[in-house]
Design an enzyme around this catalytic site. Sequence first.
Site, PDB file in Angstrom:
ATOM      1  N   LYS A  23       1.004  -1.232  -0.300  1.00  8.59           N
ATOM      2  CA  LYS A  23       0.446  -0.015   0.221  1.00  8.59           C
ATOM      3  C   LYS A  23       0.811   1.010  -0.120  1.00  8.59           C
ATOM      4  CE  LYS A  23      -3.506  -2.518  -0.483  1.00  8.59           C
ATOM      5  NZ  LYS A  23      -4.459  -3.034   1.237  1.00  8.59           N
TER       6      LYS A  23
HETATM    7  C1  LIG Z   1      -5.317  -4.457   0.745  1.00  4.41           C
HETATM    8  C2  LIG Z   1      -6.572  -4.045   1.169  1.00  4.41           C
HETATM    9  C3  LIG Z   1      -7.547  -4.361   1.610  1.00  4.41           C
HETATM   10  C4  LIG Z   1      -6.955  -5.196   3.253  1.00  4.41           C
HETATM   11  O1  LIG Z   1      -5.683  -4.320   3.963  1.00  4.41           O
HETATM   12  P1  LIG Z   1      -5.468  -6.110   4.878  1.00  4.41           P
HETATM   13  O2  LIG Z   1      -4.355  -4.732   5.831  1.00  4.41           O
HETATM   14  O3  LIG Z   1      -4.873  -5.996   4.741  1.00  4.41           O
HETATM   15  O4  LIG Z   1      -6.183  -6.033   5.863  1.00  4.41           O
HETATM   16  C5  LIG Z   1      -8.888  -3.890   2.188  1.00  4.41           C
HETATM   17  N1  LIG Z   1      -9.567  -3.386   1.411  1.00  4.41           N
HETATM   18  C6  LIG Z   1      -9.023  -3.250   0.445  1.00  4.41           C
HETATM   19  C7  LIG Z   1      -9.391  -2.261  -1.282  1.00  4.41           C
HETATM   20  C8  LIG Z   1      -7.336  -3.586  -0.368  1.00  4.41           C
HETATM   21  O5  LIG Z   1      -6.736  -3.646  -1.067  1.00  4.41           O
END
Ligand SMILES: *Cc1c(COP(=O)(O)O)cnc(C)c1O
Length: 388
Positions: A186
């Site tokens: 991210k």
């Molecule tokens: C990555 C992601 C998540 C989950 O994030 P985590 O921190 O891995 O739990 C939720 N929603 C979307 C759209 C994502 O891309």
Amino acid sequence: MTPPRASFLPFALPDVGDEEAREVTEVLRSGWVTTGPKVREFEQQFAAYVGARHAVAVNSCTAALHLALEAIGLGPGDRVVTTPYTFAATAEVIRYFQATPVFVDVEPTTLNLDPARLDAAMAGAKAVIPVHVAGEPCRLAEIQAIAARHGAKVIEDAAHALPTRLGGRLIGALSDVTCFSFYATKSMTTGEGGMLCTDDDAVADRCRIMSLHGISRDAWKRYMADGSWYYEIVAPGYKYNLTDLAAALGVVQLRKVDAMWARRRDIARRYHDAFAGLAELERPHFDPAHQHAWHLYMLRLHLDRLGLDRAAFVTELKRRNIGASVHFIPLHLHPYYRETYGYRPEDFPVAWREYQREVSLPIYSRMTDADVDDVIAAVTAIVAEHRR
Ligand SMILES: *Cc1c(COP(=O)(O)O)cnc(C)c1O
């Protein structure tokens, strides 16, 4: 075929360096590695950054979404509206409560939840969870107005939306609850991690308590020299706390979040200019009135103008040493949702159609100009070789 680059370009890489290493080392040497002062510092800085009253650090965005739904009192049989064009996390948290995810198809331009289809789906729903796909803001004002008419909460899945601006305002304090992800790929990372932002004191309190076993005091307060040994369990909570080790990464990453964004925006501009003349490609849509976070650069293929499908396009990129990905395999196509709810692909025709022609290109701040050139050269060559 043009010669591929010498080494494989990964689809995503975290932008962590010496500063992060120093901050993490300091926490290691402090003797306090789990939830403590560094988490509090990270929460305060994150809340200030997005302009939210409260920020509760947790160990994933999934945990944040789960806690948000718990805090609004979701229960068995309740309905929560969301988009099928998202990652597993967005809808699985609804199933944690034996509640029903109600999918609404997406806009073909942004791939975000289509407000025009929302009202009908909201009947009896407790909440709606929109996603800002790739970092382009969803039509939040319309979604909020419809939710308000139905007495439902808006919980934003902002996993892609740091830093997204809607008009001038950062995503993070615009809805009942906003959930961010600090997963490795991210726009900033703590290894694993997430943040729940809200202006609602009661929601923040509940989420904080439920993030650590439903215990009414923080561990560090209990065990510090001036703390008390006494605590109370007010509900059967979860184990979702972020560690100080992770928060150390977080405070440094947050300082860099705008610089990392600026680099991604520059990469997006270069892609955008480079692909402008290619009629076989549809570039991502964005509204210049807002700030796209550029977490993803989502190309779409005009398959009628190409002699290869999306899967072959990804394979061709890989052959040229370029990592790529696909966002997303819509949730209603997956066996669990198909078998549980009897969905057919055409139930959400826009999500289904767009998924089949989507390719995400690498876009991260550690990419060099030469890396960007290599991606552009590879995409351009594949289009040239396969156009019809
Ligand atoms: C990555 C992601 C998540 C989950 O994030 P985590 O921190 O891995 O739990 C939720 N929603 C979307 C759209 C994502 O891309």
